[in-house]
Scaffold this motif. Structure first.
Motif, short mmCIF file in Angstrom:
data_model
loop_
_atom_site.label_atom_id
_atom_site.label_comp_id
_atom_site.label_asym_id
_atom_site.label_seq_id
_atom_site.Cartn_x
_atom_site.Cartn_y
_atom_site.Cartn_z
N SER A 141 0.82 -1.22 0.00
CA SER A 141 0.00 0.00 0.00
C SER A 141 0.85 1.26 0.00
CB SER A 141 -0.93 -0.01 1.22
OG SER A 141 -1.80 -1.11 1.19
N ILE A 144 3.01 1.68 -3.79
CA ILE A 144 2.40 1.97 -5.10
C ILE A 144 2.41 3.48 -5.34
CG2 ILE A 144 0.29 1.82 -6.45
CD1 ILE A 144 -0.38 -0.73 -4.94
N GLY A 145 2.93 3.89 -6.48
CA GLY A 145 2.99 5.30 -6.84
C GLY A 145 4.04 6.10 -6.08
N GLU A 351 -5.68 -0.09 -18.57
CA GLU A 351 -6.48 -0.80 -17.57
C GLU A 351 -7.08 -2.05 -18.20
OE1 GLU A 351 -9.39 1.69 -15.72
OE2 GLU A 351 -8.11 3.47 -15.88
N TYR A 406 -5.93 -2.98 -3.10
CA TYR A 406 -5.23 -1.69 -3.01
C TYR A 406 -6.03 -0.52 -3.57
CZ TYR A 406 -1.17 -4.69 -2.18
OH TYR A 406 -0.30 -5.62 -1.67
N GLU A 408 -6.31 0.12 -6.71
CA GLU A 408 -5.49 0.64 -7.82
C GLU A 408 -5.93 0.02 -9.14
OE1 GLU A 408 -3.11 2.91 -7.87
OE2 GLU A 408 -3.14 3.30 -5.72
N LYS A 409 -6.03 0.86 -10.15
CA LYS A 409 -6.31 0.38 -11.51
C LYS A 409 -5.02 -0.13 -12.14
CE LYS A 409 -10.14 3.63 -12.12
NZ LYS A 409 -10.68 4.75 -12.94
N SER A 410 -5.15 -1.19 -12.91
CA SER A 410 -3.95 -1.81 -13.48
C SER A 410 -4.32 -2.58 -14.74
CB SER A 410 -3.31 -2.76 -12.47
OG SER A 410 -4.13 -3.90 -12.27
N THR A 415 0.38 -1.43 -12.10
CA THR A 415 -0.58 -0.36 -11.82
C THR A 415 -0.29 0.85 -12.72
OG1 THR A 415 0.77 0.65 -10.08
CG2 THR A 415 -0.73 -1.13 -9.43
N ARG A 417 -0.13 3.98 -11.96
CA ARG A 417 0.79 4.96 -11.37
C ARG A 417 2.24 4.50 -11.45
NH1 ARG A 417 -0.69 7.13 -5.71
NH2 ARG A 417 -1.28 4.99 -5.17
#
Length: 479
Positions: A141, A144-145, A351, A406, A408-410, A415, A417
């Protein structure tokens, strides 16, 4: 009676044992200087008495003391052996009771100590279990990004609209990629075992009269090893053609290509025109981190061990190739190496479609030729059947997992980001595309939509435009 009483009233020699001296570790004076053997036995007994009396107070009730405060110990006359088995023990009740009390006290202390120790171990194990559960639930968590939150990173530039315009022109037959460059496609992880990886894109480029190569690297090798190999491929291509190289890397191939340009830019500055990264985990991958990181899913379900066996034993690769895509390794690498600011870079991320319809999607990863049973003639051809696997369904499940866990789009593996390179032109199309679509076309692709080769052409065209704009900006700045 007199004889018996005489035996019972045997004269006793009163010996003094200075317990204070013995407790302080000092040597007691000889008790029998004229009889060495008896003196040695007496000394041994005195030392034993001193050890036993240390277990209880020095001035116990009923213990006779002389005028000097010394404890008086009585020994029988030497008519019986000093250490005889028939000799009555000296101060038997006091010694037994005192030693027993001492041992009981010590045992109670040991039991309490053991109970305390076991309690502490239990609490420590429970706390460790709680921390491990927290670490497992938390996962990636915070990672990411992380590139977007890092300091001193150049901002990105949105280029989706311009990309869509270029792609629309390509679909109408307008191609602007010049043949004055060589186009190098760098495949990703497990590409050596995918016969159709980038083959359609290379064939399309060749039909347009463009020189296109697929980098022959061991995709299951570490990032730094592949970076050296890509550097050698670029130098070889440039030496043979005298043309600059425009690079497109997919997935880990983009990470490998970026590493080559970051590590060897002084040697490649005049040989490379730009770089496009398609669905590349430039900042890292939560899937790779959750598999390789301790205390994560890879530990509980032995996924990490299975991946190690698969990469190392089955396909003869290096498990470092997967570990290099974790957040920890990417942070270490990017702390040492950065992409040059003058290099034109485009980042492309998508995505995955997670609708139920994707379960029926099959991707063509290879083809098989069936033997013919009729006599072959000059015009006869072997029957070719596609080898298809449900990659779309698998990646949709992974994308749903990342979205649920999470938020999060992937594309199923990377992901959005983490695929954005700082300082690059970022392309994020509205069309739902999974991680494998760029290299393995679906058998039920919509013909009204652009295919993978057209998307690659549009990305390289955008890189060329960004390079021309940077070149113009630098020339104006110098003037």
């Amino acid at each position: 009676m007199d004889a018996t009483n005489a035996d019972r009233e045997e004269p006793r020699i009163r010996l003094t044992a200075n317990t204070n001296v013995m407790r302080n570790g000092q040597v007691s004076p000889p008790l029998f200087p004229s009889v060495p053997a008896l003196n040695g036995a007496a000394s041994y007994l005195a030392e034993t008495t001193s050890y036993l009396t240390s277990c209880f107070p020095a001035t116990s009730d009923g213990t006779p003391l002389n005028s000097d405060g010394q404890e008086v110990v009585g020994f029988k006359e030497l008519t019986e052996p000093l250490l005889s088995n028939n000799a009555p023990p000296v101060r038997d009740e006091i010694t037994r009771d005192s030693v027993q009390d001492c041992f009981q006290n010590n045992n109670s202390e040991i039991v309490q100590s053991n109970q305390t120790s076991q309690s502490g171990i239990g609490i420590s194990m429970f706390q460790g279990l709680v921390e491990r559960v927290k670490r497992t639930v938390h996962g990636s968590s915070d990672d990411i990004g992380w590139l977007q939150r890092a300091r001193h990173m150049p901002p990105i530039e949105h280029g989706t609209d311009r990309f869509n315009n270029i792609l629309d022109n390509i679909r109408h037959g307008i191609h602007v990629l010049p043949n004055s460059m060589v186009y190098l496609l760098v495949p990703g992880l497990f590409s050596n075992h995918g016969p159709l990886y980038f083959t359609s894109t290379k064939a399309t480029f060749s039909k347009m009269g463009l020189t296109c190569h697929i980098a022959k690297i061991h995709s299951e090798a570490s990032v730094e090893k592949n970076a050296r190999e890509i550097k050698e491929v670029i130098e070889e291509v440039h030496w043979g053609s005298k043309k600059r190289v425009l690079i497109l890397g997919h997935s880990k191939g983009g990470v490998d290509a970026a590493a080559a340009l970051s590590m060897y830019w002084p040697e490649l500055r005049d040989k490379v025109a730009g770089l496009a990264l398609a669905q590349s985990p430039y900042g890292g991958s939560p899937i790779a981190s959750d598999i390789m990181r301790e205390g994560q899913i890879g530990d509980y379900f032995n996924v990490r061990k299975l991946m190690e066996i698969l990469i190392s034993k089955v396909i003869k690769g290096d498990v470092q190739s997967l570990e290099d895509l974790t957040y920890e390794k990417r942070k270490e690498f990017l702390k040492k190496y950065h992409l040059p600011k003058e290099l034109p870079v485009v980042s492309f991320h998508t995505e995955a479609n997670i609708s139920p319809a994707v379960l029926a999607t099959l991707s063509r990863v290879a083809h098989a030729e069936l033997p013919t049973f009729s006599p072959l003639s000059e015009n006869s051809t072997a029957t070719v059947l596609p080898v298809v696997v449900p990659l779309g369904a698998t990646l949709a499940a992974c994308a749903q997992l990342l979205l649920t866990r999470y938020g999060e789009k992937s594309d199923g593996l990377v992901t959005c980001r983490d695929a954005e390179v700082p300082g690059s032109v970022v392309v994020h199309p509205k069309r739902k595309l999974d991680h494998a679509w760029m290299v393995y076309s679906s058998i039920n692709d919509d013909p009204s939509e652009p295919d993978a080769s057209q998307v690659c052409e549009a990305l390289l065209t955008l890189v060329m435009e960004v390079g021309l704009r940077k070149k113009h900006y630098l020339s104006v700045k110098e003037e």
